[in-house]
Design a protein around this motif. Sequence first.
Motif, PDB file in Angstrom:
ATOM      1  N   SER A 105       0.856  -1.181   0.000  1.00 48.93           N
ATOM      2  CA  SER A 105       0.000   0.000   0.000  1.00 48.93           C
ATOM      3  C   SER A 105       0.893   1.232   0.000  1.00 48.93           C
ATOM      4  CB  SER A 105      -0.924   0.025   1.223  1.00 48.93           C
ATOM      5  OG  SER A 105      -0.171   0.213   2.409  1.00 48.93           O
ATOM      6  N   ILE A 106       0.406   2.292  -0.595  1.00 47.73           N
ATOM      7  CA  ILE A 106       1.196   3.523  -0.666  1.00 47.73           C
ATOM      8  C   ILE A 106       1.550   4.038   0.720  1.00 47.73           C
ATOM      9  CG2 ILE A 106       0.965   5.996  -1.174  1.00 47.73           C
ATOM     10  CD1 ILE A 106       1.890   4.471  -3.563  1.00 47.73           C
ATOM     11  N   ASP A 107       0.615   3.987   1.641  1.00 49.23           N
ATOM     12  CA  ASP A 107       0.831   4.574   2.960  1.00 49.23           C
ATOM     13  C   ASP A 107       2.001   3.953   3.699  1.00 49.23           C
ATOM     14  OD1 ASP A 107      -1.296   6.244   2.515  1.00 49.23           O
ATOM     15  OD2 ASP A 107      -2.736   5.039   3.649  1.00 49.23           O
ATOM     16  N   GLU A 108       2.305   2.672   3.441  1.00 47.98           N
ATOM     17  CA  GLU A 108       3.372   2.018   4.189  1.00 47.98           C
ATOM     18  C   GLU A 108       4.771   2.410   3.710  1.00 47.98           C
ATOM     19  OE1 GLU A 108       3.824  -2.349   3.645  1.00 47.98           O
ATOM     20  OE2 GLU A 108       2.394  -2.106   2.000  1.00 47.98           O
ATOM     21  N   LEU A 109       4.900   3.046   2.546  1.00 45.98           N
ATOM     22  CA  LEU A 109       6.224   3.361   2.029  1.00 45.98           C
ATOM     23  C   LEU A 109       7.020   4.241   2.989  1.00 45.98           C
ATOM     24  CD1 LEU A 109       5.587   4.053  -1.773  1.00 45.98           C
ATOM     25  CD2 LEU A 109       5.991   1.879  -0.607  1.00 45.98           C
ATOM     26  N   ALA A 110       6.347   5.132   3.673  1.00 39.46           N
ATOM     27  CA  ALA A 110       7.036   6.053   4.580  1.00 39.46           C
ATOM     28  C   ALA A 110       7.618   5.349   5.797  1.00 39.46           C
ATOM     29  CB  ALA A 110       6.072   7.155   5.023  1.00 39.46           C
ATOM     30  N   ASN A 111       7.254   4.093   6.021  1.00 38.82           N
ATOM     31  CA  ASN A 111       7.734   3.364   7.200  1.00 38.82           C
ATOM     32  C   ASN A 111       9.136   2.798   7.025  1.00 38.82           C
ATOM     33  OD1 ASN A 111       5.203   3.795   8.350  1.00 38.82           O
ATOM     34  ND2 ASN A 111       4.399   1.842   7.596  1.00 38.82           N
ATOM     35  N   TYR A 112       9.710   2.931   5.832  1.00 33.23           N
ATOM     36  CA  TYR A 112      10.978   2.273   5.533  1.00 33.23           C
ATOM     37  C   TYR A 112      12.125   3.269   5.395  1.00 33.23           C
ATOM     38  CZ  TYR A 112       8.103  -1.815   4.756  1.00 33.23           C
ATOM     39  OH  TYR A 112       7.216  -2.849   4.933  1.00 33.23           O
ATOM     40  N   ASP A 113      13.328   2.785   5.679  1.00 38.54           N
ATOM     41  CA  ASP A 113      14.541   3.585   5.502  1.00 38.54           C
ATOM     42  C   ASP A 113      15.064   3.491   4.077  1.00 38.54           C
ATOM     43  OD1 ASP A 113      14.739   4.254   8.364  1.00 38.54           O
ATOM     44  OD2 ASP A 113      15.180   2.118   8.602  1.00 38.54           O
ATOM     45  N   ALA A 114      14.712   2.415   3.389  1.00 38.70           N
ATOM     46  CA  ALA A 114      15.137   2.232   1.998  1.00 38.70           C
ATOM     47  C   ALA A 114      14.044   1.498   1.242  1.00 38.70           C
ATOM     48  CB  ALA A 114      16.441   1.443   1.928  1.00 38.70           C
ATOM     49  N   GLY A 121       1.388  10.970  -4.447  1.00 38.56           N
ATOM     50  CA  GLY A 121       1.451  12.430  -4.395  1.00 38.56           C
ATOM     51  C   GLY A 121       1.485  12.987  -2.983  1.00 38.56           C
ATOM     52  N   GLY A 122       0.753  12.359  -2.100  1.00 39.61           N
ATOM     53  CA  GLY A 122       0.746  12.828  -0.714  1.00 39.61           C
ATOM     54  C   GLY A 122       2.098  12.667  -0.046  1.00 39.61           C
ATOM     55  N   LEU A 123       2.775  11.552  -0.332  1.00 43.89           N
ATOM     56  CA  LEU A 123       4.111  11.337   0.229  1.00 43.89           C
ATOM     57  C   LEU A 123       5.096  12.347  -0.342  1.00 43.89           C
ATOM     58  CD1 LEU A 123       4.345   7.430   0.092  1.00 43.89           C
ATOM     59  CD2 LEU A 123       3.739   8.862   2.054  1.00 43.89           C
ATOM     60  N   TRP A 124       4.966  12.639  -1.631  1.00 43.42           N
ATOM     61  CA  TRP A 124       5.826  13.642  -2.249  1.00 43.42           C
ATOM     62  C   TRP A 124       5.577  15.019  -1.628  1.00 43.42           C
ATOM     63  CZ3 TRP A 124       3.940  17.817  -5.137  1.00 43.42           C
ATOM     64  CH2 TRP A 124       4.928  18.621  -5.722  1.00 43.42           C
ATOM     65  N   ALA A 125       4.310  15.380  -1.484  1.00 47.36           N
ATOM     66  CA  ALA A 125       3.968  16.708  -0.969  1.00 47.36           C
ATOM     67  C   ALA A 125       4.444  16.910   0.456  1.00 47.36           C
ATOM     68  CB  ALA A 125       2.458  16.928  -1.063  1.00 47.36           C
ATOM     69  N   SER A 126       4.397  15.848   1.247  1.00 47.96           N
ATOM     70  CA  SER A 126       4.796  15.962   2.645  1.00 47.96           C
ATOM     71  C   SER A 126       6.288  15.744   2.860  1.00 47.96           C
ATOM     72  CB  SER A 126       4.025  14.937   3.489  1.00 47.96           C
ATOM     73  OG  SER A 126       4.417  13.614   3.160  1.00 47.96           O
ATOM     74  N   GLY A 127       6.997  15.316   1.807  1.00 49.19           N
ATOM     75  CA  GLY A 127       8.425  15.042   1.958  1.00 49.19           C
ATOM     76  C   GLY A 127       8.712  13.792   2.762  1.00 49.19           C
ATOM     77  N   ALA A 128       7.754  12.878   2.809  1.00 49.39           N
ATOM     78  CA  ALA A 128       7.878  11.704   3.680  1.00 49.39           C
ATOM     79  C   ALA A 128       9.011  10.768   3.280  1.00 49.39           C
ATOM     80  CB  ALA A 128       6.556  10.928   3.686  1.00 49.39           C
ATOM     81  N   LEU A 129       9.462  10.838   2.023  1.00 52.05           N
ATOM     82  CA  LEU A 129      10.522   9.945   1.562  1.00 52.05           C
ATOM     83  C   LEU A 129      11.865  10.649   1.396  1.00 52.05           C
ATOM     84  CD1 LEU A 129       8.515   7.872  -1.096  1.00 52.05           C
ATOM     85  CD2 LEU A 129       8.827   7.414   1.348  1.00 52.05           C
ATOM     86  N   ASN A 130      11.919  11.929   1.727  1.00 47.76           N
ATOM     87  CA  ASN A 130      13.164  12.684   1.591  1.00 47.76           C
ATOM     88  C   ASN A 130      14.287  12.032   2.385  1.00 47.76           C
ATOM     89  OD1 ASN A 130      12.040  14.629  -0.034  1.00 47.76           O
ATOM     90  ND2 ASN A 130      11.758  16.139   1.592  1.00 47.76           N
TER      91      ASN A 130
END
Length: 201
Positions: free
Chosen positions: A62-71, A95-104
């Motif tokens: 799921s898209i939401d879980e991507l932010a939970n990882y270091d890589a 888009g939400g992860l991009w907008a929030s910078g969650a994967l930076n």
Amino acid sequence: MARILVLYYSSYGHIETMAAAVADGARSAGGQVDLRRVPETVPETIAAAAHFKLDQAAPLASIDELANYDAIIIGAPTRFGRLPGQLAAFLDQAGGLWASGALNGKVGGAFTSSASQHGGNEVTLFSILTNLLHFGMVIVGLPYSHGGQMTLEEIVGGSPYGATTIAGGTGERQPSEIELAGARHQGALIAKYAAKLTVPD
């Protein structure tokens, strides 16, 4: 311990096999690894008629879980020299992860397959990596420390931009040991970089 996601799309199982090797490599370097696949968008009757490998064990991501990882290490086959629609449709929801910078600042990498040696492997890797760069991720490829990609003794995939395999025109060729070694090498490197960059909670 770095948290690693190996995320893939595989129609016929070649990328599924490569994903398992990437995951093994990341685990060997101390990473905590989850293997996930993106949803199939082709109707099941059409996919079955085309002999897609529909019995893959990895759970859906799921898209939401991507932010939970270091890589995040993403693999998919080439489709006319670029990433397949199934993966594009999944990433387009981020888009939400991009907008929030969650994967930076997280570490990213890519791996792929094509029917032939010149069938778009490198362009497909860049198609995936473009997404990761837009997300603000730090990219790790497959450097020439994996010397197997330089061999002239056999047909072999591999690229400094990521691990690759060559499937053949009808999918008859499976990833070779050199290609799997490259996938493991890249997975291990990404896990090591992620561990160095991970900030404790």
